[in-house]
Structures are given as structure tokens and as C-alpha cells.
Design a protein around this motif. Sequence first.
Motif, PDB file in Angstrom:
ATOM      1  N   ILE A  75      -6.456   4.734  -0.860  1.00  0.00           N
ATOM      2  CA  ILE A  75      -6.733   3.532  -1.650  1.00  0.00           C
ATOM      3  C   ILE A  75      -7.120   3.905  -3.073  1.00  0.00           C
ATOM      4  O   ILE A  75      -6.620   3.324  -4.050  1.00  0.00           O
ATOM      5  N   ASP A  87      -8.441  -4.309   0.991  1.00  0.00           N
ATOM      6  CA  ASP A  87      -7.834  -3.457   2.016  1.00  0.00           C
ATOM      7  C   ASP A  87      -8.908  -3.072   3.024  1.00  0.00           C
ATOM      8  O   ASP A  87     -10.059  -2.847   2.664  1.00  0.00           O
ATOM      9  N   GLN A 110      -4.248   4.884  -5.208  1.00  0.00           N
ATOM     10  CA  GLN A 110      -3.441   3.749  -5.673  1.00  0.00           C
ATOM     11  C   GLN A 110      -4.175   2.950  -6.754  1.00  0.00           C
ATOM     12  O   GLN A 110      -3.544   2.462  -7.701  1.00  0.00           O
ATOM     13  N   ARG A 121      -4.061  -5.615   4.342  1.00  0.00           N
ATOM     14  CA  ARG A 121      -3.543  -4.282   4.009  1.00  0.00           C
ATOM     15  C   ARG A 121      -2.971  -4.315   2.595  1.00  0.00           C
ATOM     16  O   ARG A 121      -1.904  -4.855   2.367  1.00  0.00           O
ATOM     17  N   TRP A 122      -3.749  -3.757   1.642  1.00  0.00           N
ATOM     18  CA  TRP A 122      -3.446  -3.853   0.210  1.00  0.00           C
ATOM     19  C   TRP A 122      -2.940  -5.262  -0.103  1.00  0.00           C
ATOM     20  O   TRP A 122      -1.880  -5.482  -0.652  1.00  0.00           O
ATOM     21  N   TYR A 150     -11.417  -4.754  -6.733  1.00  0.00           N
ATOM     22  CA  TYR A 150     -11.061  -4.255  -5.393  1.00  0.00           C
ATOM     23  C   TYR A 150     -12.166  -4.620  -4.407  1.00  0.00           C
ATOM     24  O   TYR A 150     -13.352  -4.432  -4.704  1.00  0.00           O
ATOM     25  N   GLY A 188       0.832  -1.205   0.000  1.00  0.00           N
ATOM     26  CA  GLY A 188       0.000   0.000   0.000  1.00  0.00           C
ATOM     27  C   GLY A 188       0.864   1.251   0.000  1.00  0.00           C
ATOM     28  O   GLY A 188       1.762   1.401   0.822  1.00  0.00           O
ATOM     29  N   VAL A 241      -7.339  -7.157  -5.265  1.00  0.00           N
ATOM     30  CA  VAL A 241      -6.735  -6.673  -4.028  1.00  0.00           C
ATOM     31  C   VAL A 241      -7.817  -6.287  -3.033  1.00  0.00           C
ATOM     32  O   VAL A 241      -8.906  -5.862  -3.415  1.00  0.00           O
TER      33      VAL A 241
END
Length: 366
Positions: free
Chosen positions: A264, A253, A267, A240-241, A352, A195, A251
Amino acid sequence: HMLASILQSAGYKTGLYTSPHLKEFTERIKINGVEVSESYVVAFTNRIMKSIETIRPSFFEITVAMAFDYFALNQVDVAVIEVGLGGRLDSTNVIIPEVSVITNIGFDHMDILGNTLEEIAGEKAGIIKNHVPVVISQRQKEIESVFITRANGNQSPIYFADDTYRAEFTEHGTAINLFKNTSTFLLDVDLQLKGKYQCKNLPGVLKTIDILNEKGWTISINHIQKGLEQVIDQTGLKGRWQILAQKPYTVCDTAHNLDGVREILDQIRQHPHQELYIIWGMVKDKSRVEILSLLPKDACYFFCQASIPRALDAEILQQDATQHGLHGEVIRSVNDALRKARERAGEEDMIYIGGSTFVVAELDEI
């Protein structure tokens, strides 16, 4: 987790207390990355049952007492204790630490901690103890005076870590470069935590290690590198990521407040992808208007809910999201939603999963 991993790499028997857990209660209490046994949890609870009935402590207070008892019983060299909420009134705050650490301050738990950054910072500053050094990870102009005033009142040395250290991910985002003042400190560190927001946490970690070394601990640059590169392996940190798959890039998070979600989304934007699929769930007691307004309108959404009383009903979440131009379908189970997203997504797409710690916790794959 990064501090604990570095201390462990330096050969210290290291206790780590964190909350909440994702999968199992025993994740909260670890020594050198090994979770407390279920038999100890049962034995401790039985041992203090009369005190529980008399004192009526909270679940969290019992857990903190359990961690301290376990660390004492096993004679750890050092323990890294994460504050539960706020600081001033948190049950972890009975200790006198070697050093206090406060990360960057954002809006969260405002129903308890206050409605302004200054009020929240004031609660966090409650962990600053007389004559105990305090590290502030990030200098935030609007609240730095809160920490300085508290530290001066307690005659506590105060350090703003980002005055000394800087962290940057390399161009391809696979490694991290660390700088101290104007000099190179460590290059191409293969940090297991991918992250990009860790760049804000790392200065606090490194400055804390400096202070521990000044106090007589022995932690070398090699210990730092090993600790960062093996932080997940050595501490078991999840969510965490956390990359679940590469094609499509998947992914999750646990970011759930405004500042965390901003990091987030930044990214996500930086990671190359074609279509974006977002599996999203929230809890009832979080302000969702501002967060929903931040989420990308061109993504395809699957609205889910964790199997807990605090979870926001996925139908209500969908209705609120629609008002912010977000479109998708309700699939209550996060695992069912992930299966559906994978059926639709191509290899160059991105999936995500987030919005709530509890949503991530229910993923079968972590």
C-alpha cells in the motif's frame, strides 16, 4: 473474487465464500454475486440449533456449514471457497477441490500459524490434497520447498504461477497488461481492482483457469477479460484500494499486515500528491511496532478506532505512533476523521484510510 467473476462470466453458476464481511454477514456467502438472504441464514441456524448445542462449533464453522448447505441447495456449478485462517486445520479444508490455490505468504496470525514463514507455509500447505493440482501464486525461494515436499507426498501436480504468467500495470496505472511465458496474453485490461499488489495475485488466477480448462471446464480469454474488468460489479468486492473520491484523491484498503502495508505504501508513494493525510486504526492483537515504523513521517495522521472490542484504543495508538515520529490527532470515529481530513485537504492532496479491516468496514461510503 477474480476467479469467481471469471467463472461467472463463463456462464457457470458460481458460489463464493469469503471472510470476514465488511458491512453485512450475508456478504460472506454469494451466488453469482448475490448475497445469501437473511431469511435463509435464520432458517439454517434454527434448523441446526440442536447440533450447535451438542457439537458446540465455532462461529466460523457454522458459517462454513451454512455456505456449503446453501451452495448444495442451489446446485451451483462451482464454488470458490476462501480458507479462513491457515489451511491445515481450517474448517473449509473438508472439501476435495478441483484445484487448490495458495497466494504469497507473509507474516500474519503468527500467534496461531507460527513464527516463521516456513511454519506459516506449512499450515497453508495443509490444503494440498492427494492427486489434486495446486497452484502457488508466487515462487518464494525461502519456502518453495515446503510446498514441493507436501505436493510430492500427496502426488499432487504443483505449479508456480509466476513461472508462466506476469502482470504489469500500464505506465499511467489505469490498465493492466498480462503476459504468458514470453508472449503477450492480454493487453490493456481495465481491471476494476486498482491495487498494484494485484500483479502478485493475477498469475495465480490465470494459472488456475488453465488447470480448470485442462480438466474440462470451458473458460475463454474473453471470459477472463470480462471477469477481470467486471470483478467488482459481479462480486460486490469492497475495500481493496477502493477509490472514494478523486479531488482530493481518497482511497481505503483493508491491508493490515506487514506485507500488505508495504504494498500500500509503495502505491501511495507512486500516486502524485502534495500533502498526505492518513486515517489509521489498528486492532490490539496485531504487532504494530514494525508497521508503525514503516509509515511515512511527513503525513498528517488522524488516529481512530473501530467500534469493536478488538480495536486498539486510539490514544494508545497515537502514543505508540509518536514514538515512531508520526504526528496527528485522535478522532475516534473513522467517518468523523474523514470529514476532518477533507476540511483540511486541498484538491491535489491525498487521503488514505486503513490499518484494519474493521476501520474500513465502518466507513459510511463503502
